[in-house]
Enzyme design. Structure first.
Site, PDB file in Angstrom:
ATOM      1  N   CYS A 169     -33.328   1.305 -10.962  1.00  0.00           N
ATOM      2  CA  CYS A 169     -32.885   1.229 -12.168  1.00  0.00           C
ATOM      3  C   CYS A 169     -32.713   2.218 -12.348  1.00  0.00           C
ATOM      4  CB  CYS A 169     -34.901   0.973 -12.659  1.00  0.00           C
ATOM      5  SG  CYS A 169     -34.810  -0.108 -14.248  1.00  0.00           S
ATOM      6  N   HIS A 228     -38.474  -2.691  -9.454  1.00  0.00           N
ATOM      7  CA  HIS A 228     -39.568  -1.724  -8.654  1.00  0.00           C
ATOM      8  C   HIS A 228     -40.497  -2.530  -7.757  1.00  0.00           C
ATOM      9  CE1 HIS A 228     -38.429   1.184 -12.053  1.00  0.00           C
ATOM     10  NE2 HIS A 228     -37.905   0.029 -12.326  1.00  0.00           N
TER      11      HIS A 228
END
Ligand code: ZN
Lengths: 465, 241
Positions: free
Chosen positions: B95, B193
């Site tokens: 991310c 994630h």
């Protein structure tokens, strides 16, 4: 402010005239205008004296306010009779629509304690309400309706109660202090909650700081071991600091004010920007609490764990601040055995079980600490609905490793994520389709069921006492 | 690799580690242990001098804009990470980590910042956050279907020096050309994630093989992990969360 926490009835210098009213007065509903809070840009703190209020008298209540109160009460009782729940919320919402000033009007003349923080709000609010009842009637929103309509609903339940203990959502405290100044504000802790909301902790800390600047006369009772809380409260002129420790540190590694690395928050840290851990007025111990004079007060609570001794210390400090006396206050707080189902022993799936709520990494750590002191069967339940947050990556922020060597059952929408987490933690776990099935797979003892928000809510509804 | 211990560096968890990304380190260490290989977790904090260059695998998580900018500043301070990458040491960026390891990114305030340039990817804020389950077909040999949870505002364009980690089956990913993530050599970046290595054991093992420089003995996936992958890669009509 350690010298004020133990005082009884004598008002302290920082109280506004409104707060000095004797507690048995009825609320003055016409109130007068709220004090002007406009402040110069360079002057951070300015104590604005509240106007002297007329003695409260419901006969002089504005027509609009009286109508709003009646409508709110009517809606609440109607909703109750129709079986739509306790009815408080709808009543509060309707009354607020009819009279937008209603919250400050209902609060006028009462001594209100606001309780906020990521974890422990509901339990602490119930403790504060019980503690205050040692002295006089107190209303409370201990069921968790923690925004403005919930506050109005709670205040409507007993118009002549001189005290109120109100749980408030962290981001809504500023809206409350825009409207009136509480007698005391309790800041428990701050940590990441729903991971779908990024950057929340810093935003919340800043919002709490703003809320406190709007209430310079309130007594703030705050957790000095939580850097985010220290950041929010450090500038306030009247703070009682509670040292309760923090189990979860990952949201407090860096200074909330300047971003510099703090590191170990357990020591007396001082940041380059000047923010520092303040000295404690109350220190929570393994059995009770130590006051600033070094006297130890045994807490001996019915509620388990260190986390509840911390909550009780906040409640005790608040009650003493508002004129309560220690012995009767503690007697009442000790008797509390559950708060909106948390820690309650109930019947579920034909078994007696203890229900524990854990809704974010910090509260999971607290609850795992709690159950690691026993050897009872353990069921963990995780959902990921809207109120829980859809992302369960946070499971990897929790030290499930501490459950090694102990069989665990998992259930809930995200039982598989939990099972994988436990596998990698080296914990033996089996997946069950429901909590009842999981309980069927355990033997003996009084099982502990730790569930996150919606899972806990559903189990609480399904259970019987 | 020192002795028989694989040194896994968790880079700046105090700045970049908002979404359980530490879990990737737990997964790697445990998958090594299941094969009787030791490991050592090297945590690099923003209070340290620089990133050591002698680790066998580097993990960089995600965070907010301010944290990303601070992370780039820190990572530039020493050339440890760059030198390790030049040796072929694997790096996993998640991310915000993807944006930091890329060539550049634009923060919410419109400011453009240089990244480390270890993958050829530039990121700009999109119109809305991409939040939800994401599934891709990986371009890396043997990795197969990837599953994760995405939560990001950034939209990432890949340059000729990188290729996507996967082709989006469900979810948003980079938000361009159905691509998700960025790969250059042994530097692997993704928005996933979950943590990504917990849900995708084959990707975890590939990184470990790169770190060790040799093939790993296979270990069977535990049943709950197989079931989780089935549950999470099931393609829904809509991305209902
Ligand atoms: Zn600082």
């Amino acid at each position: 402010m350690s010298d004020t926490t133990r005082e009884t009835d004598e008002p302290t210098v920082d109280q506004t005239p409104a707060q000095r009213q004797s507690p048995d007065q009825r609320p003055s509903a016409d109130g007068g205008r709220p004090p002007d809070r406009t402040q110069g840009a360079d002057q951070h703190w300015k104590v604005v004296p509240a106007p002297v209020r007329e003695p409260a008298d419901t006969r002089r209540m504005g027509l609009r306010t009286a109508m709003a109160i009646n409508a709110g009460k009517w809606a609440a009782s109607l909703s109750q009779r129709l079986g739509l729940g306790s009815g408080g919320m709808i009543g509060g919402r309707l009354a607020l629509t009819l009279q937008p000033d209603l919250l400050q009007r209902l609060a006028t003349g009462r001594r209100v304690v606001m309780v906020t923080g990521t974890n422990g709000k509901t339990t602490t609010t119930q403790m504060v309400a019980e503690a205050l009842r040692a002295k006089a009637p107190a209303v409370s929103n201990a069921t968790g309706a923690n925004m403005l309509d919930g506050h109005v609903a709670a205040l409507l339940t007993q118009l002549d109660a001189p005290f109120a203990a109100l749980e408030v959502d962290e981001l809504h405290l500023a809206q409350v202090t825009e409207r009136f100044e509480p007698s005391a504000i309790l800041l428990l802790n701050l940590s990441r909650d729903q991971l779908d909301r990024v950057g929340e902790v810093r935003t919340v800390a800043a919002s709490l700081q703003r809320a406190l600047t709007q209430a310079p006369g309130a007594q703030v009772i705050a957790n000095r071991d939580d850097p985010n809380i220290v950041f929010a409260a450090a500038g306030h002129p009247h703070v009682t600091w509670v040292s309760g420790g923090v189990r979860w540190r990952d949201d407090a590694l860096n200074c909330p004010q300047c971003g510099a690395f703090i590191g170990d928050v357990d020591r007396d840290w001082r940041c380059q920007c000047g923010l520092a851990r303040p000295p404690a007025d109350w220190k929570v111990t393994d059995t009770g609490v130590l006051d600033s004079e070094g006297t130890h007060h045994e807490l001996a609570l019915a509620l388990p764990g260190h986390v509840n001794r911390v909550n009780a210390t906040f409640a005790l400090a608040a009650a003493l601040q508002l004129g309560g006396e220690e012995a009767p206050v503690l007697a009442r707080v000790r008797r509390i055995s559950q708060a909106a189902g948390r820690y309650d022993t109930v019947r579920l799936g034909g078994r007696r079980v203890r229900l524990l709520l854990a809704k974010n990494p910090a509260s999971w750590l607290e609850m795992l600490d709690l159950v690691s002191s026993n050897d009872e069967p353990l069921v963990l339940v995780v959902n990921s609905r809207e109120a829980d947050g859809y992302d369960v990556s946070w499971l990897w922020d929790v030290d499930f490793e501490m459950l090694r060597g102990r069989p665990v059952q998992v259930a809930g929408d995200r039982a598989l994520d939990l099972a994988v987490r436990l596998r990698y933690a080296g914990v033996r776990a089996s997946v069950a389709s429901t909590v009842e099935v999981a309980l069927g797979g355990t033997e003996g003892g009084l099982p502990d069921v730790i569930a996150n928000y919606t899972a806990f809510r559903d189990l609480h509804t399904r259970s019987r006492t | 690799m020192t002795g028989e211990r694989v040194r896994i560096a968790l880079v700046l968890p105090d700045l970049l580690g908002t979404y359980g990304d530490r879990g990737n380190a737990i997964v790697l260490a445990q998958r090594l242990r299941w094969r009787s290989i030791g490991s050592e977790l090297v945590t690099v904090l923003s209070s340290d001098d620089a990133v050591p260059e002698d680790c066998d695998l580097y993990l960089i998580g995600g965070g907010e804009d301010v944290a990303q900018v601070a992370a780039v500043r820190f990572l530039r301070r020493g050339a440890g990470l760059t030198r390790a990458v030049a040796r072929g040491v694997p790096v996993l960026g998640i991310c915000g980590g993807l944006q930091v390891l890329g060539t550049g990114f634009v923060t919410g305030d419109g400011q453009r910042h240089d990244g480390l340039g270890l993958v050829d990817a530039t990121t700009e804020p999109g119109r809305g956050r991409a939040i939800g389950e994401v599934t891709t077909q990986s371009t890396l040999g043997g990795v197969g279907m990837l599953t994760g949870f995405e939560n990001h505002l950034g939209r990432t364009s890949l340059g000729p020096g990188s290729h996507a980690l996967g082709k989006v089956v469900r979810g948003v990913g980079n938000g361009r050309d159905e691509a998700e993530g960025a790969v250059t050599g042994h530097v692997v970046c993704t928005y996933m994630h979950g943590p990504v290595l917990a849900r995708n054991p084959k990707l975890a093992d590939l990184l470990l093989e790169w770190a060790l420089g040799e093939p790993l003995a296979p270990v069977p996936d535990p049943p709950e992990l197989k079931a989780l992958r089935t549950e999470r890669t099931r393609v829904h009509v809509r991305n209902r969360k």
